[in-house]
Scaffold this motif. Structure first.
Motif, short mmCIF file in Angstrom:
data_model
loop_
_atom_site.label_atom_id
_atom_site.label_comp_id
_atom_site.label_asym_id
_atom_site.label_seq_id
_atom_site.Cartn_x
_atom_site.Cartn_y
_atom_site.Cartn_z
N SER A 248 32.39 -7.95 -71.55
CA SER A 248 32.81 -9.02 -71.75
C SER A 248 33.06 -9.78 -70.35
CB SER A 248 33.74 -8.86 -73.41
OG SER A 248 35.11 -8.66 -72.95
N TYR A 249 34.37 -9.47 -70.12
CA TYR A 249 34.90 -10.66 -68.85
C TYR A 249 34.27 -10.89 -67.56
CZ TYR A 249 35.61 -6.38 -65.87
OH TYR A 249 35.29 -5.55 -64.70
N LYS A 250 32.69 -10.03 -67.61
CA LYS A 250 32.07 -10.30 -66.63
C LYS A 250 30.74 -11.38 -67.02
CE LYS A 250 31.34 -9.36 -63.11
NZ LYS A 250 31.45 -9.87 -61.93
N VAL A 251 30.76 -11.83 -68.75
CA VAL A 251 30.12 -12.69 -69.14
C VAL A 251 30.05 -14.32 -69.41
CG1 VAL A 251 28.01 -12.56 -70.67
CG2 VAL A 251 28.50 -10.47 -69.54
N SER A 252 29.49 -15.17 -69.32
CA SER A 252 29.76 -16.65 -69.52
C SER A 252 29.10 -16.90 -70.66
CB SER A 252 29.79 -17.30 -68.41
OG SER A 252 29.43 -16.58 -67.48
N SER A 253 28.20 -16.33 -71.20
CA SER A 253 26.84 -16.85 -71.95
C SER A 253 26.52 -15.77 -72.93
CB SER A 253 26.31 -18.30 -71.86
OG SER A 253 27.37 -19.29 -71.60
N VAL A 254 26.70 -15.45 -73.97
CA VAL A 254 25.67 -15.10 -75.13
C VAL A 254 24.85 -16.20 -75.66
CG1 VAL A 254 25.12 -12.87 -76.41
CG2 VAL A 254 27.30 -12.92 -74.79
N VAL A 255 22.88 -15.80 -75.74
CA VAL A 255 22.55 -16.07 -76.77
C VAL A 255 21.35 -15.37 -77.27
CG1 VAL A 255 20.38 -17.95 -76.73
CG2 VAL A 255 22.22 -17.93 -74.92
#
Length: 300
Positions: A222-229
């Protein structure tokens, strides 16, 4: 209701994180598992002056060229493999609207390795005598400090945004990659680790309990990801490993449409410039056609 730690966004909100002039990379490889739903949204929003950095491009770059979104491409290949030339891209380059910066395929990967490691360049020992070096002034010669042998410093990818399409993630941004994978999925992991702003479109949202149970499959935490669609069929018409095969019928329709400006405009009207975004796109493709693409091999 999303939790306070949720990174879930709509497609429109996530695409707004890519302003005009962004330097970005798309996951997948060539005609495999490209984040095409996101690419269509960039065209829909009328993005301009984008620079795409990658290892091998296809429908992603070609569709951006058709939409007038590109200013530069740094990669080893842009084409549609067995379906031939990427005509929109080729015409844009020939007319001087898009700048091309060539890198060998393996070196293109190395550029993201440099970014992953926080390096300004990646040392390459095998470019001597290549016209790549002659026509790309960003590649600098130097002598190996250990052996004195000639080498070349290839600049890091240094992108602002990475966009990938994956099978699943939770709302916090923990992304699942199948244990049985191919090169496009490995490319996604590398790209995702090389950038501070990573947008992930997924076939399906899963619970955090699912993530804990299958934590061995999470290679982008999660700490590497900015947005989830959440974006079902978000790679269509390219395939997504473990979900669906390539849509050869749609490939043919796309290629035929690229033969003229009128046919291109009709294609964009039918499949891109739609009220309703990705849902409207899937309706335009048709439920029966999408059902035929389901990948059952992954169950065996």
């Amino acid at each position: 209701m999303p939790s306070p730690s949720s990174k879930l966004q709509s497609l429109e909100e996530a695409a707004a994180r890519v302003p005009d002039g962004t330097r970005l990379a798309f996951g997948g490889f060539a005609v495999y598992q490209k984040p095409m739903g996101f690419v269509r949204e960039l065209v829909r929003q009328g993005r301009k002056n984008l620079t795409v950095v990658g290892s091998a491009q296809s429908y992603d770059v070609d569709l951006l060229a058709a939409g007038g979104c590109l200013s530069c491409v740094e990669t080893s290949y842009v084409g549609l493999e067995k379906h031939g030339l990427a005509r929109h891209y080729r015409r844009a380059v020939e007319r001087g609207k898009v700048k091309v910066v060539d890198y060998p395929e393996m070196v293109s990967w190395d550029r993201f390795r440099a970014s992953q490691e926080g390096l300004a360049f990646w040392p390459v020992p095998f470019l001597g005598g290549s016209d790549i070096v002659r026509y790309n002034p960003a590649i600098k010669p130097f002598a190996c400090p250990m052996t004195g042998h000639p080498m070349h410093a290839v600049p890091a990818a240094d992108v602002d945004v990475v966009v990938i399409h994956a099978l699943a993630a939770d709302e916090r941004g923990n992304v699942v990659f199948p244990a049985r994978r191919l090169l496009p999925q490995s490319n996604d992991v590398l790209m995702g680790r090389s950038c501070d702003t990573v947008i992930v479109t997924v076939e399906k949202l899963v619970s955090n309990a699912f993530i804990r149970k299958h934590s061995r499959l999470v290679e982008l935490p999660s700490y590497k990801v900015s947005s989830v669609v959440e974006l079902p069929y978000g790679a269509h018409p390219t395939p997504a490993l473990g979900a669906y095969h390539a849509d050869e019928k749609h490939y043919g329709e796309y290629v035929a449409a690229s033969e003229s400006a009128e046919a291109t405009a009709a294609y964009l009207k039918k499949f891109v410039h739609l009220d309703g975004g990705n849902d409207a796109y899937l309706e335009a493709v048709g439920a029966a056609q999408l059902a035929r693409l389901k990948d059952m091999d992954s169950l065996l």
